[in-house]
Design a protein around this motif. Sequence first.
Motif, PDB file in Angstrom:
ATOM      1  N   VAL A 186      31.950 -16.814  69.230  1.00 43.72           N
ATOM      2  CA  VAL A 186      31.669 -16.594  67.711  1.00 43.72           C
ATOM      3  C   VAL A 186      33.164 -16.851  66.922  1.00 43.72           C
ATOM      4  CG1 VAL A 186      30.772 -15.299  65.991  1.00 43.72           C
ATOM      5  CG2 VAL A 186      29.815 -15.199  68.015  1.00 43.72           C
ATOM      6  N   VAL A 187      33.254 -17.886  66.144  1.00 44.17           N
ATOM      7  CA  VAL A 187      34.529 -18.131  65.355  1.00 44.17           C
ATOM      8  C   VAL A 187      34.254 -16.989  64.254  1.00 44.17           C
ATOM      9  CG1 VAL A 187      35.691 -19.667  64.038  1.00 44.17           C
ATOM     10  CG2 VAL A 187      34.755 -20.431  66.498  1.00 44.17           C
ATOM     11  N   ASP A 188      35.191 -16.487  63.852  1.00 43.18           N
ATOM     12  CA  ASP A 188      34.941 -15.576  62.659  1.00 43.18           C
ATOM     13  C   ASP A 188      36.230 -15.310  61.897  1.00 43.18           C
ATOM     14  OD1 ASP A 188      37.258 -14.209  64.136  1.00 43.18           O
ATOM     15  OD2 ASP A 188      35.873 -12.638  64.936  1.00 43.18           O
ATOM     16  N   ASN A 189      37.170 -16.418  62.137  1.00 41.72           N
ATOM     17  CA  ASN A 189      38.316 -16.621  61.115  1.00 41.72           C
ATOM     18  C   ASN A 189      39.171 -17.900  61.213  1.00 41.72           C
ATOM     19  OD1 ASN A 189      40.408 -15.408  59.208  1.00 41.72           O
ATOM     20  ND2 ASN A 189      41.659 -14.532  60.717  1.00 41.72           N
ATOM     21  N   VAL A 190      39.594 -18.254  60.391  1.00 40.11           N
ATOM     22  CA  VAL A 190      40.428 -19.577  60.119  1.00 40.11           C
ATOM     23  C   VAL A 190      41.601 -19.264  59.159  1.00 40.11           C
ATOM     24  CG1 VAL A 190      38.828 -20.541  58.232  1.00 40.11           C
ATOM     25  CG2 VAL A 190      40.375 -22.105  59.835  1.00 40.11           C
ATOM     26  N   VAL A 191      42.843 -19.778  59.695  1.00 42.06           N
ATOM     27  CA  VAL A 191      43.819 -19.719  58.908  1.00 42.06           C
ATOM     28  C   VAL A 191      44.466 -21.228  58.654  1.00 42.06           C
ATOM     29  CG1 VAL A 191      46.247 -19.076  58.881  1.00 42.06           C
ATOM     30  CG2 VAL A 191      44.470 -17.388  59.813  1.00 42.06           C
ATOM     31  N   GLU A 192      45.044 -21.333  57.491  1.00 39.34           N
ATOM     32  CA  GLU A 192      45.391 -22.832  57.061  1.00 39.34           C
ATOM     33  C   GLU A 192      46.716 -22.563  56.124  1.00 39.34           C
ATOM     34  OE1 GLU A 192      42.644 -25.151  54.904  1.00 39.34           O
ATOM     35  OE2 GLU A 192      41.274 -25.491  56.482  1.00 39.34           O
ATOM     36  N   GLU A 193      47.738 -23.289  56.767  1.00 35.31           N
ATOM     37  CA  GLU A 193      48.919 -23.289  56.158  1.00 35.31           C
ATOM     38  C   GLU A 193      49.198 -24.463  55.694  1.00 35.31           C
ATOM     39  OE1 GLU A 193      51.913 -21.933  58.812  1.00 35.31           O
ATOM     40  OE2 GLU A 193      51.196 -19.978  59.298  1.00 35.31           O
ATOM     41  N   VAL A 194      49.616 -24.909  54.374  1.00 33.62           N
ATOM     42  CA  VAL A 194      49.687 -25.970  53.671  1.00 33.62           C
ATOM     43  C   VAL A 194      51.345 -26.246  53.200  1.00 33.62           C
ATOM     44  CG1 VAL A 194      49.003 -27.503  51.539  1.00 33.62           C
ATOM     45  CG2 VAL A 194      47.530 -25.551  52.571  1.00 33.62           C
ATOM     46  N   GLY A 195      51.645 -27.398  53.698  1.00 36.38           N
ATOM     47  CA  GLY A 195      53.181 -27.469  53.457  1.00 36.38           C
ATOM     48  C   GLY A 195      53.462 -29.110  53.137  1.00 36.38           C
ATOM     49  N   ALA A 196      54.568 -29.745  52.753  1.00 38.86           N
ATOM     50  CA  ALA A 196      54.725 -30.826  52.533  1.00 38.86           C
ATOM     51  C   ALA A 196      56.145 -31.286  53.160  1.00 38.86           C
ATOM     52  CB  ALA A 196      54.853 -31.164  50.768  1.00 38.86           C
ATOM     53  N   ARG A 197      55.971 -32.541  53.464  1.00 40.17           N
ATOM     54  CA  ARG A 197      57.154 -33.293  54.141  1.00 40.17           C
ATOM     55  C   ARG A 197      57.026 -34.964  53.935  1.00 40.17           C
ATOM     56  NH1 ARG A 197      55.024 -35.798  58.487  1.00 40.17           N
ATOM     57  NH2 ARG A 197      53.693 -34.507  59.922  1.00 40.17           N
ATOM     58  N   PRO A 198      58.169 -35.531  54.265  1.00 39.19           N
ATOM     59  CA  PRO A 198      58.263 -36.825  54.337  1.00 39.19           C
ATOM     60  C   PRO A 198      57.346 -37.329  55.433  1.00 39.19           C
ATOM     61  CG  PRO A 198      60.419 -36.199  53.948  1.00 39.19           C
ATOM     62  CD  PRO A 198      59.707 -35.037  54.247  1.00 39.19           C
ATOM     63  N   GLY A 199      56.619 -38.414  55.258  1.00 40.57           N
ATOM     64  CA  GLY A 199      55.628 -38.812  56.225  1.00 40.57           C
ATOM     65  C   GLY A 199      56.432 -39.436  57.441  1.00 40.57           C
ATOM     66  N   LEU A 200      55.917 -39.244  58.576  1.00 44.78           N
ATOM     67  CA  LEU A 200      56.600 -40.048  59.831  1.00 44.78           C
ATOM     68  C   LEU A 200      56.114 -41.558  59.958  1.00 44.78           C
ATOM     69  CD1 LEU A 200      55.438 -37.427  62.563  1.00 44.78           C
ATOM     70  CD2 LEU A 200      57.818 -37.465  61.430  1.00 44.78           C
ATOM     71  N   ALA A 201      56.920 -42.426  60.206  1.00 41.76           N
ATOM     72  CA  ALA A 201      56.643 -43.522  60.323  1.00 41.76           C
ATOM     73  C   ALA A 201      55.264 -44.170  60.750  1.00 41.76           C
ATOM     74  CB  ALA A 201      57.834 -44.504  61.118  1.00 41.76           C
ATOM     75  N   GLU A 202      54.734 -43.548  61.926  1.00 43.28           N
ATOM     76  CA  GLU A 202      53.566 -43.973  62.299  1.00 43.28           C
ATOM     77  C   GLU A 202      52.468 -43.378  61.483  1.00 43.28           C
ATOM     78  OE1 GLU A 202      54.995 -40.494  64.972  1.00 43.28           O
ATOM     79  OE2 GLU A 202      55.943 -42.350  64.060  1.00 43.28           O
ATOM     80  N   GLU A 203      52.582 -42.289  60.918  1.00 41.79           N
ATOM     81  CA  GLU A 203      51.567 -41.943  59.977  1.00 41.79           C
ATOM     82  C   GLU A 203      51.607 -42.572  58.463  1.00 41.79           C
ATOM     83  OE1 GLU A 203      52.307 -36.848  60.752  1.00 41.79           O
ATOM     84  OE2 GLU A 203      53.358 -37.967  59.186  1.00 41.79           O
ATOM     85  N   LEU A 204      52.696 -43.072  58.113  1.00 44.91           N
ATOM     86  CA  LEU A 204      52.619 -43.963  57.027  1.00 44.91           C
ATOM     87  C   LEU A 204      52.199 -45.209  57.252  1.00 44.91           C
ATOM     88  CD1 LEU A 204      56.021 -42.793  55.366  1.00 44.91           C
ATOM     89  CD2 LEU A 204      53.624 -42.100  54.795  1.00 44.91           C
ATOM     90  N   LEU A 205      52.258 -45.809  58.460  1.00 44.29           N
ATOM     91  CA  LEU A 205      51.874 -47.056  58.853  1.00 44.29           C
ATOM     92  C   LEU A 205      50.326 -46.879  59.069  1.00 44.29           C
ATOM     93  CD1 LEU A 205      52.441 -49.957  60.001  1.00 44.29           C
ATOM     94  CD2 LEU A 205      52.437 -48.979  62.109  1.00 44.29           C
TER      95      LEU A 205
END
Length: 250
Positions: A186-205
């Motif tokens: 039974v999943v009863d919790n979820v944690v999300e952390e939000v941040g920002a950074r320059p994209g990695l080359a493969e991500e931006l591609l």
Amino acid sequence: MTFGEQPAYLRVASDLRQKITDGSLPPHTRLPSQARIREEYGVSDTVALEARKVLMAEGLVEGRSGSGTYVRERLVPRRIARSGYRLAEGATPFRQEQADESVRGTWESSSEQDAADTDVALRLSVPQGARVMRTRYIYRDAGEAMMLSTSWEPLEITGRTPVMLPEEGPVGGCGVVERMAAIDIVVDNVVEEVGARPGLAEELLALGGVPGHVVVVISRTYYASGRAVETADIVVPADRYRIAYHLPVR
């Protein structure tokens, strides 16, 4: 710091930014050359170059090989929903959003076993090198890549069960909560952390960005009675999308 105390390159960038914003330099217009910036503002080549770099880092202009620097199309950011409310049966947030007939969303995924690196092991509270199921996703809107996701699940939990592969089996593609429920977790919790950074080359591609563009990263972990059962990194282009949270008031 007052405007008059700004470095010269920021003053130049600010003026050019204003021209882009008010339409004096509309999308697809070539940015004034370095020589013209130098002459118009009475600055050095170094200042002119740094001003152009600022605008490029802000995503307002883009370089075109052998042609120059041009004003980018100003996109209206689309919202990506992250909800704290219970979704429809068997729906992940992305799938729920795609139920709207006006949305043309698709996704691709691939899963393979892997060894947890230091970061994943810490997030899942498993030993480094523990076996995990890694699943990579690419989500598209009308054919355009909009979001990447990589998830990891400990095989000591899901291994040799019907939910070992997130997108296959009797509850494949139904999301972490329902899949875990299928094996009595039974999943009863979820944690999300939000941040920002320059994209990695493969991500931006993959996302159609250019070097230096910023991405929003959501690091998400699902828990069942304090035990991490899945963790994921969700990567979204910051200039094209906004993350919208809908949370219940208790």
